[in-house]
Design a protein around this motif. Structure first.
Motif, PDB file in Angstrom:
ATOM      1  N   ASP A 106      41.228 -55.613  62.012  1.00  0.00           N
ATOM      2  CA  ASP A 106      40.131 -56.182  61.223  1.00  0.00           C
ATOM      3  C   ASP A 106      38.801 -55.537  61.620  1.00  0.00           C
ATOM      4  O   ASP A 106      37.994 -55.177  60.768  1.00  0.00           O
ATOM      5  CB  ASP A 106      39.997 -57.694  61.456  1.00  0.00           C
ATOM      6  N   LEU A 107      38.579 -55.422  62.916  1.00  0.00           N
ATOM      7  CA  LEU A 107      37.292 -54.935  63.420  1.00  0.00           C
ATOM      8  C   LEU A 107      37.105 -53.433  63.247  1.00  0.00           C
ATOM      9  O   LEU A 107      35.994 -52.930  63.368  1.00  0.00           O
ATOM     10  CB  LEU A 107      37.117 -55.327  64.887  1.00  0.00           C
ATOM     11  N   ARG A 108      38.192 -52.704  62.986  1.00  0.00           N
ATOM     12  CA  ARG A 108      38.076 -51.258  62.775  1.00  0.00           C
ATOM     13  C   ARG A 108      38.078 -50.890  61.291  1.00  0.00           C
ATOM     14  O   ARG A 108      37.998 -49.718  60.947  1.00  0.00           O
ATOM     15  CB  ARG A 108      39.184 -50.516  63.519  1.00  0.00           C
ATOM     16  N   GLU A 109      38.122 -51.883  60.414  1.00  0.00           N
ATOM     17  CA  GLU A 109      38.098 -51.584  58.982  1.00  0.00           C
ATOM     18  C   GLU A 109      36.774 -50.918  58.626  1.00  0.00           C
ATOM     19  O   GLU A 109      35.700 -51.420  58.953  1.00  0.00           O
ATOM     20  CB  GLU A 109      38.276 -52.871  58.177  1.00  0.00           C
ATOM     21  N   GLY A 110      36.850 -49.752  57.988  1.00  0.00           N
ATOM     22  CA  GLY A 110      35.647 -49.022  57.594  1.00  0.00           C
ATOM     23  C   GLY A 110      34.975 -48.255  58.718  1.00  0.00           C
ATOM     24  O   GLY A 110      33.910 -47.678  58.526  1.00  0.00           O
ATOM     25  N   LEU A 111      35.591 -48.229  59.889  1.00  0.00           N
ATOM     26  CA  LEU A 111      34.986 -47.551  61.035  1.00  0.00           C
ATOM     27  C   LEU A 111      35.370 -46.075  61.059  1.00  0.00           C
ATOM     28  O   LEU A 111      36.533 -45.723  60.941  1.00  0.00           O
ATOM     29  CB  LEU A 111      35.451 -48.214  62.341  1.00  0.00           C
ATOM     30  N   THR A 112      34.370 -45.221  61.198  1.00  0.00           N
ATOM     31  CA  THR A 112      34.597 -43.807  61.496  1.00  0.00           C
ATOM     32  C   THR A 112      34.220 -43.638  62.953  1.00  0.00           C
ATOM     33  O   THR A 112      33.111 -44.016  63.347  1.00  0.00           O
ATOM     34  CB  THR A 112      33.703 -42.898  60.628  1.00  0.00           C
ATOM     35  N   ALA A 113      35.148 -43.131  63.761  1.00  0.00           N
ATOM     36  CA  ALA A 113      34.858 -42.966  65.187  1.00  0.00           C
ATOM     37  C   ALA A 113      35.485 -41.679  65.707  1.00  0.00           C
ATOM     38  O   ALA A 113      36.582 -41.300  65.310  1.00  0.00           O
ATOM     39  CB  ALA A 113      35.390 -44.161  65.977  1.00  0.00           C
ATOM     40  N   ILE A 114      34.757 -41.032  66.602  1.00  0.00           N
ATOM     41  CA  ILE A 114      35.272 -39.843  67.288  1.00  0.00           C
ATOM     42  C   ILE A 114      35.194 -40.133  68.778  1.00  0.00           C
ATOM     43  O   ILE A 114      34.147 -40.510  69.298  1.00  0.00           O
ATOM     44  CB  ILE A 114      34.431 -38.595  66.956  1.00  0.00           C
ATOM     45  N   VAL A 115      36.328 -39.983  69.436  1.00  0.00           N
ATOM     46  CA  VAL A 115      36.425 -40.210  70.876  1.00  0.00           C
ATOM     47  C   VAL A 115      36.755 -38.863  71.509  1.00  0.00           C
ATOM     48  O   VAL A 115      37.814 -38.288  71.247  1.00  0.00           O
ATOM     49  CB  VAL A 115      37.525 -41.250  71.206  1.00  0.00           C
ATOM     50  N   SER A 116      35.845 -38.357  72.337  1.00  0.00           N
ATOM     51  CA  SER A 116      36.046 -37.065  72.979  1.00  0.00           C
ATOM     52  C   SER A 116      35.992 -37.228  74.494  1.00  0.00           C
ATOM     53  O   SER A 116      35.040 -37.799  75.024  1.00  0.00           O
ATOM     54  CB  SER A 116      34.957 -36.087  72.527  1.00  0.00           C
ATOM     55  N   VAL A 117      37.039 -36.744  75.157  1.00  0.00           N
ATOM     56  CA  VAL A 117      37.109 -36.837  76.616  1.00  0.00           C
ATOM     57  C   VAL A 117      37.322 -35.444  77.192  1.00  0.00           C
ATOM     58  O   VAL A 117      38.119 -34.661  76.676  1.00  0.00           O
ATOM     59  CB  VAL A 117      38.262 -37.777  77.054  1.00  0.00           C
ATOM     60  N   LYS A 118      36.577 -35.145  78.253  1.00  0.00           N
ATOM     61  CA  LYS A 118      36.802 -33.906  79.002  1.00  0.00           C
ATOM     62  C   LYS A 118      37.189 -34.351  80.405  1.00  0.00           C
ATOM     63  O   LYS A 118      36.491 -35.151  81.026  1.00  0.00           O
ATOM     64  CB  LYS A 118      35.538 -33.053  79.015  1.00  0.00           C
ATOM     65  N   ILE A 119      38.315 -33.828  80.877  1.00  0.00           N
ATOM     66  CA  ILE A 119      38.860 -34.313  82.139  1.00  0.00           C
ATOM     67  C   ILE A 119      39.349 -33.132  82.979  1.00  0.00           C
ATOM     68  O   ILE A 119      39.837 -32.139  82.438  1.00  0.00           O
ATOM     69  CB  ILE A 119      39.978 -35.351  81.849  1.00  0.00           C
ATOM     70  N   GLY A 120      39.192 -33.255  84.289  1.00  0.00           N
ATOM     71  CA  GLY A 120      39.516 -32.156  85.191  1.00  0.00           C
ATOM     72  C   GLY A 120      40.982 -31.739  85.186  1.00  0.00           C
ATOM     73  O   GLY A 120      41.304 -30.565  85.222  1.00  0.00           O
ATOM     74  N   ASP A 121      41.882 -32.699  85.120  1.00  0.00           N
ATOM     75  CA  ASP A 121      43.311 -32.396  85.162  1.00  0.00           C
ATOM     76  C   ASP A 121      43.997 -33.071  83.976  1.00  0.00           C
ATOM     77  O   ASP A 121      44.648 -34.105  84.129  1.00  0.00           O
ATOM     78  CB  ASP A 121      43.898 -32.905  86.499  1.00  0.00           C
ATOM     79  N   PRO A 122      43.845 -32.493  82.778  1.00  0.00           N
ATOM     80  CA  PRO A 122      44.402 -33.146  81.597  1.00  0.00           C
ATOM     81  C   PRO A 122      45.927 -33.128  81.585  1.00  0.00           C
ATOM     82  O   PRO A 122      46.540 -32.126  81.937  1.00  0.00           O
ATOM     83  CB  PRO A 122      43.842 -32.319  80.437  1.00  0.00           C
ATOM     84  N   GLN A 123      46.503 -34.257  81.217  1.00  0.00           N
ATOM     85  CA  GLN A 123      47.951 -34.342  81.059  1.00  0.00           C
ATOM     86  C   GLN A 123      48.232 -34.692  79.608  1.00  0.00           C
ATOM     87  O   GLN A 123      47.874 -35.772  79.141  1.00  0.00           O
ATOM     88  CB  GLN A 123      48.524 -35.401  82.005  1.00  0.00           C
ATOM     89  N   PHE A 124      48.866 -33.746  78.916  1.00  0.00           N
ATOM     90  CA  PHE A 124      49.196 -33.957  77.508  1.00  0.00           C
ATOM     91  C   PHE A 124      50.688 -34.263  77.374  1.00  0.00           C
ATOM     92  O   PHE A 124      51.473 -33.967  78.268  1.00  0.00           O
ATOM     93  CB  PHE A 124      48.840 -32.715  76.676  1.00  0.00           C
ATOM     94  N   ASN A 125      51.066 -34.831  76.227  1.00  0.00           N
ATOM     95  CA  ASN A 125      52.464 -35.215  76.025  1.00  0.00           C
ATOM     96  C   ASN A 125      53.386 -34.014  75.860  1.00  0.00           C
ATOM     97  O   ASN A 125      54.572 -34.106  76.144  1.00  0.00           O
ATOM     98  CB  ASN A 125      52.600 -36.165  74.825  1.00  0.00           C
ATOM     99  N   ASN A 126      52.884 -32.879  75.385  1.00  0.00           N
ATOM    100  CA  ASN A 126      53.728 -31.690  75.201  1.00  0.00           C
ATOM    101  C   ASN A 126      52.848 -30.459  74.989  1.00  0.00           C
ATOM    102  O   ASN A 126      51.634 -30.551  75.055  1.00  0.00           O
ATOM    103  CB  ASN A 126      54.699 -31.898  74.018  1.00  0.00           C
ATOM    104  N   GLN A 127      53.469 -29.336  74.691  1.00  0.00           N
ATOM    105  CA  GLN A 127      52.727 -28.078  74.526  1.00  0.00           C
ATOM    106  C   GLN A 127      51.750 -28.111  73.357  1.00  0.00           C
ATOM    107  O   GLN A 127      50.733 -27.440  73.371  1.00  0.00           O
ATOM    108  CB  GLN A 127      53.698 -26.903  74.336  1.00  0.00           C
ATOM    109  N   THR A 128      52.073 -28.899  72.322  1.00  0.00           N
ATOM    110  CA  THR A 128      51.185 -28.932  71.158  1.00  0.00           C
ATOM    111  C   THR A 128      50.048 -29.938  71.331  1.00  0.00           C
ATOM    112  O   THR A 128      49.182 -30.052  70.473  1.00  0.00           O
ATOM    113  CB  THR A 128      51.966 -29.227  69.860  1.00  0.00           C
ATOM    114  N   LYS A 129      50.070 -30.657  72.445  1.00  0.00           N
ATOM    115  CA  LYS A 129      48.933 -31.490  72.881  1.00  0.00           C
ATOM    116  C   LYS A 129      48.491 -32.528  71.844  1.00  0.00           C
ATOM    117  O   LYS A 129      47.315 -32.693  71.565  1.00  0.00           O
ATOM    118  CB  LYS A 129      47.756 -30.592  73.282  1.00  0.00           C
ATOM    119  N   GLU A 130      49.477 -33.257  71.276  1.00  0.00           N
ATOM    120  CA  GLU A 130      49.145 -34.280  70.281  1.00  0.00           C
ATOM    121  C   GLU A 130      48.388 -35.454  70.878  1.00  0.00           C
ATOM    122  O   GLU A 130      47.655 -36.127  70.189  1.00  0.00           O
ATOM    123  CB  GLU A 130      50.402 -34.825  69.587  1.00  0.00           C
ATOM    124  N   LYS A 131      48.629 -35.730  72.167  1.00  0.00           N
ATOM    125  CA  LYS A 131      47.874 -36.829  72.768  1.00  0.00           C
ATOM    126  C   LYS A 131      47.687 -36.626  74.262  1.00  0.00           C
ATOM    127  O   LYS A 131      48.507 -36.032  74.940  1.00  0.00           O
ATOM    128  CB  LYS A 131      48.516 -38.176  72.469  1.00  0.00           C
TER     129      LYS A 131
END
Length: 168
Positions: A106-131
């Motif tokens: 309900d609270l995110r209806e109509g919300l445009t948001a960009i979340v950007s994180v820069k981290i020293g040791d990123p751990q992604f789910n796989n090689q294509t880095k979906e998350k």
């Protein structure tokens, strides 16, 4: 031919300009809320830009170390949890909602948001880095939104009321 098309955007206003661009054809219902935080010891930096519009869906984009993460990941989980908790907390403190506790959807209806994180040791789910999977990114973004959005709501009472009542 099967060439990949890549587009690059650059603007001194960064995520603020990107949110403005994404919402160019929509009627906006809040100013752009811009939050930044960093912790040198944890080697983490986060930036969020968000704005409410009259759209019926949410538009949420996530980036980890400048890479687009289509499946979002831990920073977005932290963002969503803190957004819901912070707006509902504000609404309760200011007696804006009777017995209703709006959901995150309900609270995110109509919300445009960009979340950007820069981290020293990123751990992604796989090689294509979906998350991005770093747990510290979730708690860092959650705390940043709780403090930053909480302060913004207190400083913008009329917009805060409109946001809180979107779900009513």
């Amino acid at each position: 031919s099967g060439r990949i098309r890549e587009e690059k955007y650059h603007d001194e206003l960064g995520l603020i300009a990107y949110v403005s661009h994404l919402n160019a054809s929509k009627r906006t219902e809040s100013s752009i809320i811009h939050l930044t935080a960093s912790d040198e010891a944890q080697k983490i930096r986060a930036e969020i830009a968000m704005q409410y519009t009259d759209a019926t869906s949410e538009n949420l984009l996530a980036f980890g170390n400048h890479l687009f993460n289509p499946d979002c990941g831990t920073p977005v989980s932290g963002f969503k949890t803190a957004l819901t908790r912070t707006i509902n907390g504000y609404a309760k403190r200011n007696n804006l909602l009777k017995d209703l506790t709006p959901t995150g959807d309900d609270l995110r209806e109509g919300l445009t948001a960009i979340v950007s994180v820069k981290i020293g040791d990123p751990q992604f789910n796989n090689q294509t880095k979906e998350k991005l999977l770093n747990q510290e990114a979730e708690s860092f973004v959650s705390q940043m939104v709780s403090e930053g959005l909480g302060a913004w709501l207190d400083e913008h009472p009329s917009e805060a009321k409109q946001i809180a009542l979107k779900a009513a």
